[in-house]
Scaffold this motif. Structure first.
Motif, PDB file in Angstrom:
ATOM      1  N   ALA A 375      26.670   9.371  29.306  1.00 16.33           N
ATOM      2  CA  ALA A 375      25.579   9.773  30.196  1.00 16.33           C
ATOM      3  C   ALA A 375      26.012  10.678  31.351  1.00 16.33           C
ATOM      4  N   PRO A 376      27.100  10.379  32.085  1.00 19.71           N
ATOM      5  CA  PRO A 376      27.452  11.272  33.200  1.00 19.71           C
ATOM      6  C   PRO A 376      27.726  12.706  32.761  1.00 19.71           C
ATOM      7  N   TYR A 377      28.443  12.872  31.655  1.00 17.79           N
ATOM      8  CA  TYR A 377      28.710  14.201  31.100  1.00 17.79           C
ATOM      9  C   TYR A 377      27.405  14.856  30.664  1.00 17.79           C
ATOM     10  N   ALA A 378      26.522  14.094  30.013  1.00 16.35           N
ATOM     11  CA  ALA A 378      25.241  14.636  29.558  1.00 16.35           C
ATOM     12  C   ALA A 378      24.411  15.123  30.741  1.00 16.35           C
ATOM     13  N   ARG A 379      24.403  14.373  31.843  1.00 13.57           N
ATOM     14  CA  ARG A 379      23.623  14.793  33.010  1.00 13.57           C
ATOM     15  C   ARG A 379      24.131  16.128  33.549  1.00 13.57           C
ATOM     16  N   ASP A 380      25.443  16.280  33.599  1.00 11.36           N
ATOM     17  CA  ASP A 380      25.998  17.554  34.075  1.00 11.36           C
ATOM     18  C   ASP A 380      25.605  18.702  33.158  1.00 11.36           C
ATOM     19  N   LEU A 381      25.635  18.462  31.845  1.00  8.31           N
ATOM     20  CA  LEU A 381      25.262  19.515  30.894  1.00  8.31           C
ATOM     21  C   LEU A 381      23.779  19.857  31.001  1.00  8.31           C
ATOM     22  N   ILE A 382      22.943  18.854  31.169  1.00  8.22           N
ATOM     23  CA  ILE A 382      21.501  19.111  31.297  1.00  8.22           C
ATOM     24  C   ILE A 382      21.222  19.939  32.550  1.00  8.22           C
ATOM     25  N   GLN A 383      21.870  19.591  33.648  1.00  9.52           N
ATOM     26  CA  GLN A 383      21.675  20.367  34.874  1.00  9.52           C
ATOM     27  C   GLN A 383      22.186  21.794  34.702  1.00  9.52           C
ATOM     28  N   LEU A 384      23.329  21.948  34.028  1.00 11.95           N
ATOM     29  CA  LEU A 384      23.846  23.289  33.763  1.00 11.95           C
ATOM     30  C   LEU A 384      22.870  24.075  32.904  1.00 11.95           C
ATOM     31  N   GLY A 385      22.275  23.421  31.897  1.00 15.51           N
ATOM     32  CA  GLY A 385      21.292  24.099  31.061  1.00 15.51           C
ATOM     33  C   GLY A 385      20.103  24.588  31.867  1.00 15.51           C
ATOM     34  N   MET A 386      19.617  23.762  32.784  1.00 14.90           N
ATOM     35  CA  MET A 386      18.501  24.181  33.635  1.00 14.90           C
ATOM     36  C   MET A 386      18.913  25.342  34.539  1.00 14.90           C
ATOM     37  N   ASP A 387      20.121  25.267  35.086  1.00 16.82           N
ATOM     38  CA  ASP A 387      20.604  26.363  35.935  1.00 16.82           C
ATOM     39  C   ASP A 387      20.749  27.657  35.139  1.00 16.82           C
ATOM     40  N   ASP A 388      21.254  27.550  33.909  1.00 15.32           N
ATOM     41  CA  ASP A 388      21.442  28.744  33.083  1.00 15.32           C
ATOM     42  C   ASP A 388      20.100  29.345  32.678  1.00 15.32           C
ATOM     43  N   ALA A 389      19.110  28.495  32.409  1.00  9.28           N
ATOM     44  CA  ALA A 389      17.775  29.016  32.106  1.00  9.28           C
ATOM     45  C   ALA A 389      17.193  29.735  33.324  1.00  9.28           C
ATOM     46  N   HIS A 390      17.456  29.190  34.501  1.00  7.89           N
ATOM     47  CA  HIS A 390      16.952  29.844  35.713  1.00  7.89           C
ATOM     48  C   HIS A 390      17.598  31.214  35.898  1.00  7.89           C
ATOM     49  N   LEU A 391      18.885  31.327  35.550  1.00  6.52           N
ATOM     50  CA  LEU A 391      19.557  32.626  35.646  1.00  6.52           C
ATOM     51  C   LEU A 391      18.904  33.661  34.730  1.00  6.52           C
ATOM     52  N   ARG A 392      18.308  33.196  33.628  1.00  6.87           N
ATOM     53  CA  ARG A 392      17.646  34.104  32.674  1.00  6.87           C
ATOM     54  C   ARG A 392      16.130  34.064  32.825  1.00  6.87           C
ATOM     55  N   ARG A 393      15.657  33.644  33.954  1.00  4.07           N
ATOM     56  CA  ARG A 393      14.218  33.426  34.160  1.00  4.07           C
ATOM     57  C   ARG A 393      13.388  34.660  33.823  1.00  4.07           C
ATOM     58  N   GLU A 394      13.761  35.822  34.353  1.00  2.01           N
ATOM     59  CA  GLU A 394      12.974  37.028  34.107  1.00  2.01           C
ATOM     60  C   GLU A 394      12.985  37.400  32.628  1.00  2.01           C
ATOM     61  N   HIS A 395      14.134  37.224  31.972  1.00  6.66           N
ATOM     62  CA  HIS A 395      14.202  37.503  30.536  1.00  6.66           C
ATOM     63  C   HIS A 395      13.301  36.545  29.757  1.00  6.66           C
ATOM     64  N   LEU A 396      13.269  35.266  30.167  1.00  4.18           N
ATOM     65  CA  LEU A 396      12.424  34.299  29.492  1.00  4.18           C
ATOM     66  C   LEU A 396      10.947  34.613  29.688  1.00  4.18           C
ATOM     67  N   LEU A 397      10.566  35.005  30.895  1.00  7.26           N
ATOM     68  CA  LEU A 397       9.178  35.373  31.154  1.00  7.26           C
ATOM     69  C   LEU A 397       8.770  36.563  30.290  1.00  7.26           C
ATOM     70  N   GLU A 398       9.644  37.522  30.169  1.00 10.71           N
ATOM     71  CA  GLU A 398       9.352  38.680  29.324  1.00 10.71           C
ATOM     72  C   GLU A 398       9.271  38.300  27.857  1.00 10.71           C
ATOM     73  N   PHE A 399      10.179  37.397  27.425  1.00  9.19           N
ATOM     74  CA  PHE A 399      10.217  36.985  26.019  1.00  9.19           C
ATOM     75  C   PHE A 399       8.919  36.325  25.594  1.00  9.19           C
ATOM     76  N   PHE A 400       8.357  35.475  26.457  1.00  9.18           N
ATOM     77  CA  PHE A 400       7.154  34.739  26.096  1.00  9.18           C
ATOM     78  C   PHE A 400       5.862  35.465  26.470  1.00  9.18           C
ATOM     79  N   ALA A 401       5.975  36.692  26.999  1.00  5.94           N
ATOM     80  CA  ALA A 401       4.780  37.448  27.361  1.00  5.94           C
ATOM     81  C   ALA A 401       3.900  37.650  26.134  1.00  5.94           C
ATOM     82  N   ARG A 402       2.625  37.737  26.346  1.00  3.92           N
ATOM     83  CA  ARG A 402       1.671  37.800  25.220  1.00  3.92           C
ATOM     84  C   ARG A 402       1.903  39.020  24.333  1.00  3.92           C
ATOM     85  N   ASP A 403       2.300  40.142  24.937  1.00 10.71           N
ATOM     86  CA  ASP A 403       2.391  41.365  24.143  1.00 10.71           C
ATOM     87  C   ASP A 403       3.778  41.537  23.559  1.00 10.71           C
TER      88      ASP A 403
END
Length: 403
Positions: A375-403
């Motif tokens: 669990a402690p290792y998993a929590r660190d990885l989950i937080q890292l995953g959220m941080d990494d997604a935030h770093l790609r936030r603009e790319h993700l917003l563009e990826f899921f755009a309707r057009d």
């Protein structure tokens, strides 16, 4: 204009898979409220622990807002003692198994690591924490279109793609003789077959065949997602790519077995994606250049001539790859070191497990990062995953755009 079919591709990496849960939680909870309804996956394709992630998502696709927290709960409920069960063992039974490991004639079918460290609790978790009947129900409700799980057939080393779709039958598949696709009703045996890391976890039996981890031949299942009709691909890779090439220090002595196993796992699990992406981008370039020179008619004529040999038409596929910003072995290292220092008043088998976590078998951080279901290792990885997604936030917003 019809909405493009979006595919989610989840790669393998043992305990590293908790990082993928962080990405999913970010998509479901941290994107702007008006964007979250657009985060919809039509095609799910997973290998190894990524297959487990995809199966969980398929079973909960009717409750998308709960998926991130649900995956987090699954990962943080694990402990090393739970996954590699030693409860019920004694000094005598542990010693006897270690003795049998040194004697060829004690067991005609050979000795396996999981004779000492039992992964049954992880198998029970796959059985109990995923409502397998809901996959078919969600397909019937049209919450998604298809899911593919990749395993490796031990008898001949072929990649076996287990597919469950809303529609009956399979689309035209690869002509590669080393890849076989089969339509199934997915169950825990398919996910366990995909995630059975060779030598470390028990091979899984599906029907009359035995299977091991799908990463042996196809760790990032881009091709199955494309075959099932994905027009956009969100690819979650568990391989960290350093920004600058850093020459590692030279070895001063013969490498240990754990070092070699860790490097082999890295090689098998991380190398194929770049090859698949290069091929996908070449095809995208061909389609785009054809449109520029001859318009849409050129692509139609090209497909009319080649679809009979390829099985599918050429099309432009948007892709977005998200990778860890840190080496996951380094994330595991402090947890392994803490395990090694832990004093315990538990029974001898549990103390032996702590000692094992501090031994070379797990303390080699690369190998340990695949096996530290804790669990402690998993929590660190989950937080890292959220941080990494935030770093790609603009790319993700563009990826899921309707057009």
């Amino acid at each position: 204009m019809t909405r493009p079919k979006i595919g989610l591709v989840c790669s393998g990496g043992g305990a590293r898979g908790a990082w993928e849960a962080g990405i999913i939680r970010y998509l479901r909870e941290e994107l702007p409220p008006d964007v979250r309804p657009l985060v919809h996956f039509d095609i799910l394709a997973g290998t190894s622990v990524g297959a487990m992630t995809c199966c969980y998502l398929a079973a909960t696709m009717d409750t998308p807002a709960e998926q991130g927290r649900g995956l987090e709960s699954l990962w943080t409920s694990l402990s090393l003692e739970q996954v590699f069960r030693v409860a019920g063992e004694s000094a005598w039974s542990v010693g006897r198994k270690l003795w049998k490991a040194t004697r060829r004639n004690e067991r005609p079918d050979g000795w396996r690591l999981y004779d000492l460290l039992h992964p049954e609790p992880l198998e029970q978790l796959v059985h109990s924490r995923i409502d397998w009947s809901r996959i078919a129900a969600n397909l019937a409700k049209k919450t998604f279109d298809a899911i593919a799980v990749t395993a490796t057939r031990i008898r001949d080393g072929r990649s076996q793609i287990f597919v469950q779709r809303r529609e009956a039958g399979l689309p035209e598949w690869s002509r590669d003789p080393w890849t076989v696709a089969t339509e199934v009703v997915l169950g825990p045996e398919h996910a366990l077959a995909s995630a059975a890391i060779p030598l470390l976890f028990r091979s899984a039996k599906v029907g009359d065949e035995y299977y091991c981890d799908g990463f042996v031949r196809q760790n990032t299942p881009v091709a199955p997602a494309l075959r099932l009709g994905a027009e956009r691909l969100l690819i979650l890779s568990l391989g960290h790519r350093p920004r600058a090439a850093i020459e590692p220090p030279k070895l001063k002595e013969l490498p240990t077995t754990p070092q070699v196993i860790g490097k082999v796992l890295n090689s098998l699990m991380l190398d194929r994606l770049d090859h698949d992406l290069a091929r996908l981008r070449r095809i995208n370039g061909l389609v785009e250049r054809g449109r520029q020179l001859g318009g849409a008619a050129f692509v139609e004529q090209l497909n009319a001539a080649l679809v009979s040999t390829r099985g599918q038409p050429y099309r432009f596929v948007h892709e977005l790859v998200v990778r860890p910003s840190r080496d996951l072995a380094e994330v595991a290292r402090p947890h392994l070191e803490a395990r090694a220092k832990k004093e315990s008043d538990e029974a001898l088998p549990t103390r032996l497990l702590h000692r094992l976590a501090g031994s070379q078998l797990l303390s080699q951080a690369e190998l340990g990062s695949y096996l530290l279901f804790d669990a402690p290792y998993a929590r660190d990885l989950i937080q890292l995953g959220m941080d990494d997604a935030h770093l790609r936030r603009e790319h993700l917003l563009e990826f899921f755009a309707r057009d």
